[in-house]
Design a protein around this motif. Structure first.
Motif, mmCIF file in Angstrom:
data_model
loop_
_atom_site.group_PDB
_atom_site.id
_atom_site.type_symbol
_atom_site.label_atom_id
_atom_site.label_comp_id
_atom_site.label_asym_id
_atom_site.label_seq_id
_atom_site.Cartn_x
_atom_site.Cartn_y
_atom_site.Cartn_z
ATOM 1 N N VAL A 48 75.020 66.819 61.474
ATOM 2 C CA VAL A 48 73.915 67.458 60.770
ATOM 3 C C VAL A 48 74.481 68.514 59.840
ATOM 4 O O VAL A 48 75.019 69.514 60.287
ATOM 5 N N ALA A 49 74.402 68.277 58.558
ATOM 6 C CA ALA A 49 74.983 69.183 57.578
ATOM 7 C C ALA A 49 73.891 69.793 56.714
ATOM 8 O O ALA A 49 73.897 69.700 55.504
ATOM 9 N N SER A 50 72.892 70.374 57.367
ATOM 10 C CA SER A 50 71.807 70.991 56.614
ATOM 11 C C SER A 50 71.066 71.955 57.511
ATOM 12 O O SER A 50 71.521 72.283 58.587
ATOM 13 N N GLN A 51 69.889 72.380 57.091
ATOM 14 C CA GLN A 51 69.139 73.373 57.846
ATOM 15 C C GLN A 51 68.666 72.814 59.170
ATOM 16 O O GLN A 51 68.564 71.599 59.370
ATOM 17 N N THR A 58 59.656 84.461 54.369
ATOM 18 C CA THR A 58 60.318 84.620 55.665
ATOM 19 C C THR A 58 59.469 83.955 56.742
ATOM 20 O O THR A 58 58.423 83.361 56.460
ATOM 21 N N ASP A 59 59.901 84.086 58.004
ATOM 22 C CA ASP A 59 59.122 83.499 59.096
ATOM 23 C C ASP A 59 58.086 84.463 59.659
ATOM 24 O O ASP A 59 57.586 84.264 60.767
ATOM 25 N N THR A 60 57.736 85.504 58.889
ATOM 26 C CA THR A 60 56.651 86.392 59.296
ATOM 27 C C THR A 60 55.346 85.604 59.368
ATOM 28 O O THR A 60 54.984 84.914 58.409
ATOM 29 N N PRO A 61 54.609 85.673 60.481
ATOM 30 C CA PRO A 61 53.374 84.885 60.606
ATOM 31 C C PRO A 61 52.322 85.275 59.563
ATOM 32 O O PRO A 61 52.271 86.426 59.100
ATOM 33 N N ASN A 62 51.488 84.325 59.204
ATOM 34 C CA ASN A 62 50.411 84.581 58.242
ATOM 35 C C ASN A 62 49.496 85.699 58.698
ATOM 36 O O ASN A 62 49.043 86.514 57.889
ATOM 37 N N VAL A 80 58.041 73.939 61.947
ATOM 38 C CA VAL A 80 58.650 73.711 60.636
ATOM 39 C C VAL A 80 57.947 72.604 59.861
ATOM 40 O O VAL A 80 58.376 72.256 58.757
ATOM 41 N N ASN A 81 56.875 72.067 60.411
ATOM 42 C CA ASN A 81 56.106 71.049 59.704
ATOM 43 C C ASN A 81 55.596 71.610 58.382
ATOM 44 O O ASN A 81 55.013 72.694 58.330
ATOM 45 N N ARG A 82 55.818 70.882 57.318
ATOM 46 C CA ARG A 82 55.488 71.390 55.987
ATOM 47 C C ARG A 82 54.000 71.708 55.816
ATOM 48 O O ARG A 82 53.631 72.534 54.985
ATOM 49 N N SER A 112 55.038 78.313 51.746
ATOM 50 C CA SER A 112 55.903 78.195 50.576
ATOM 51 C C SER A 112 57.048 77.252 50.917
ATOM 52 O O SER A 112 57.305 76.943 52.082
ATOM 53 N N ASP A 113 57.753 76.818 49.882
ATOM 54 C CA ASP A 113 58.882 75.911 50.083
ATOM 55 C C ASP A 113 60.050 76.602 50.769
ATOM 56 O O ASP A 113 60.938 75.941 51.310
ATOM 57 N N PHE A 114 60.055 77.940 50.751
ATOM 58 C CA PHE A 114 61.188 78.682 51.296
ATOM 59 C C PHE A 114 60.910 79.267 52.678
ATOM 60 O O PHE A 114 61.831 79.755 53.329
#
Length: 653
Positions: free
Chosen positions: A82-85, A350-354, A627-629, A634-636
């Motif tokens: 696995v060579a990615s996120q 960031t991963d700050t919740p909505n 991590v489901n889109r 946002s994309d980031f």
């Protein structure tokens, strides 16, 4: 990114298994797979080498890979590099896991798999296996598992004549929450994603351990080591510590200091609404499932009047006119101030919740970070300080203010001595940065938001708001001065006071460890220091208990500090199992001989007591959902965390 992940030795195609699938989200990963395949075709004469490139959308390519695995009989052993996120790993595992029964030839899922060393001495399979329980799935727990596993395997495979009683090691990591990683997930500031990347290292320990089907898990005894995760298990409540001691040869305490805080002990601290610990505030903005209620308190403090909120949501969020006072000057205090200043615009990716961003909106007008001693004695590092000085340049409309007169008051003769020598070099850099900031032309509140760094001010009481006597309205400080020898200076009062208005007060003077149920009766806990009494990680007394991390040394250091700490504890464990104390292990085997031991015994106990434990593959389902889109704004954004234990358990099941 891929170059940084791949050690050079892993680029040797002879070290890879016969067939590999490389997964990546960049062109470099495709080039790498082609390179390895060409090299292998020349050196291994492998006609059935397949290479795959998974792009960002992932769906089409992954579907093709899945179909190939279920229909192609040529695959005898398959590995994944696995060579990615980490999102790719979670997606792949969630795709394959439901169809594991249809993939009898897919034996394991690895990160950067390599060939197995077959040059070791023969292992006595009749010898007992060392069973270890680690309580806590934070950095200290994972590092303890990693280094204990490697130490035991090194002894097993060693060609020395020194006797070793164990043929393998089984490590079970037990965590109170369904999700692992401890303060990395729920304590590290969300705008520090590079620090959170250590989660990938911890996850890699499980990549080979908890992916196969039940038949593979049943064959753990045929492998020299195995690792298993038990999430949603509260030791002391769901299972007694004493019972774990009877099930396992070694029990390592690594549950940290997240249960309590050090207190100021001043009037108003425990009686006024709007006074929180930084621990509670940090856990809330990081999406900890037990601190969702903190959001309601913060919202009432930052937005006490409806007129403060933007009337038209389409116009965007507003800056809260609230004033926040942060008491304490460690890195956590500076993190809290930075998060409050940035607000939604600085945290959206960031991963700050909505739900947190909805409360913070565009940040708060004024944040004061206050310490009772001088800047030379401050516990913050230059990295966190520099981030505050750059808020304005980075477009967060926030001024950073430091008063030169307070810096001068703190530069006593002893403070000057503390800056000298190699040990004073980090503090010298901090002193220069603060002096430059105090003398800068833009050291003035010409922005919508402001962060003040105040020194030599000791809180003496908190006073209620004029309009609401149940809510905090201000904090009264006494000006202090430094007295004493270098590195031993103490702050003493001067009877001069200053009152800072405060709609919200965050106390950040340190976390405090608490004992597990049953510890105090055995006098295993040092209440004065807030740690488990130990000597190099071996818990005091005749027992099979060890300790590592904050609950061993106190809440100090960074994530990397746990590496040295874990190695120290592992050394004590190895001495324990090598010494005459093995008689204690033999006695435990004799006592309660009818009781099923180790991992199987714990699983049986939890099932009989209706404890819904979460294993690693179930956690990966939680991670895949986060991590489901469809959940991301946002994309980031790396993930949108699930905020309740109930929802986590629903997803996992």
């Amino acid at each position: 990114f891929i170059s940084s992940l791949l050690p050079k030795r892993m680029l040797n195609p002879r070290q890879f298994a016969s067939r590999d699938v490389f997964v990546g989200s960049t062109r470099r990963s495709l080039i790498l797979t082609q390179h390895v395949s060409r090299r292998r075709s020349r050196s291994c004469n492998n006609r059935h080498t397949h290479r795959y490139f998974v792009n960002d959308s992932m769906s089409y390519s992954l579907k093709n890979i899945h179909n190939d695995f279920t229909s192609n009989p040529l695959y005898t052993r398959t590995s994944f590099a696995v060579a990615s996120q980490s999102r790719l790993l979670a997606t792949i595992t969630s795709l394959f896991r439901p169809s594991t029964s249809n993939l009898p030839n897919c034996k394991c899922l690895k990160c950067f798999s390599s060939s197995t060393d077959t040059n070791n001495k023969a292992i006595d399979v009749n010898a007992p296996r060392l069973s270890v329980a680690i309580i806590g799935a934070g950095p200290s727990g994972f590092y303890a598992a990693k280094y204990l596993n490697s130490s035991v395997l090194k002894r097993i495979k060693s060609k020395s004549s020194a006797p070793f009683s164990w043929s393998g090691i089984d490590v079970d990591i037990i965590e109170r929450l369904p999700t692992p990683y401890g303060l990395v997930r729920y304590g590290v500031a969300p705008d520090h994603p590079e620090v959170k990347n250590v989660e990938n290292d911890f996850a890699s320990l499980f990549c080979e351990e908890d992916v196969g089907d039940d038949s593979e898990k049943a064959s753990d005894e045929n492998r020299p080591s195995s690792l298993c995760y038990f999430g949603n298990v509260d030791v002391g409540k769901d299972v007694p510590l004493s019972h774990l001691q009877s099930l396992y040869h070694v029990v390592i305490l690594a549950y940290g200091c997240q249960a309590a805080d050090r207190r100021l002990g001043i009037p108003g601290e425990d009686t006024l609404e709007g006074v929180l610990s930084a621990r509670e505030f940090v856990a809330w903005y990081n999406g900890h499932p037990e601190f969702g209620h903190i959001g309601h308190i913060v919202k009432r403090c930052l937005w006490p009047s409806p007129s403060w909120v933007a009337e038209d949501p389409s116009e965007g969020s507003a800056v809260s006119p609230a004033r926040v006072v942060v008491i304490g000057q460690g890195n956590v205090a500076l993190d809290v101030a930075r998060v409050l200043a940035k607000g939604e615009p600085g945290l959206v990716d960031t991963d700050t919740p909505n739900s947190v961003l909805q409360v913070l909106q565009r940040g708060v007008t004024h944040v004061s970070i206050v310490g009772r001693r001088g800047h030379v004695q401050g516990a913050f590092t230059i990295k966190e300080l520099r981030e505050l000085t750059r808020l304005k340049k980075e477009g967060h409309d926030t001024s950073f203010i430091v008063r030169k007169e307070e810096l001068d008051l703190g530069m006593t003769e002893s403070s000057t001595t503390e800056l000298k020598g190699a040990s004073g070099r980090p503090k010298t850099r901090i002193n220069k940065l603060l002096q430059d900031s105090a003398g800068a032309e833009d050291n003035a509140p010409d922005t919508a938001k402001q962060v003040d760094l105040r020194f030599l001010m000791n809180p003496v009481r908190m006073e209620p708001d004029d309009l609401n006597s149940d809510r905090v309205g201000s904090v009264v400080f006494e000006r202090t001065k430094l007295e004493g020898q270098p590195f031993q200076q103490k702050s003493t009062g001067t009877d001069e006071t200053e009152t800072l208005p405060a709609n919200l007060v965050l106390v950040s003077i340190g976390y405090r460890g608490m004992p597990l149920a049953g510890m105090e009766e055995l006098q295993l806990f040092d209440n004065q220091k807030g740690v488990v009494a130990n000597d190099h990680g071996k818990v005091s007394g005749e027992n099979n208990l060890f300790v590592t991390g904050w609950i061993k040394r106190g809440p100090t250091g960074i994530i990397g500090t746990n590496i040295v700490d874990a190695k120290d504890t592992v050394g004590s464990v190895m001495n324990f199992i090598d010494s005459d104390d093995t008689q204690l292990l033999e006695a435990q085997t004799v006592d309660n001989s009818e009781m099923v031991k180790g991992r199987v015994g714990l699983t049986d106990y939890l099932q009989r007591h209706d404890v819904e434990a979460i294993d690693w593959r179930q956690f990966l389902k939680i991670e895949a959902a986060e991590v489901n889109r469809s959940r991301l704004r946002s994309d980031f954004q790396p993930r949108e965390k699930i905020l309740t234990v109930k929802e986590m358990l629903d997803v996992a099941s």
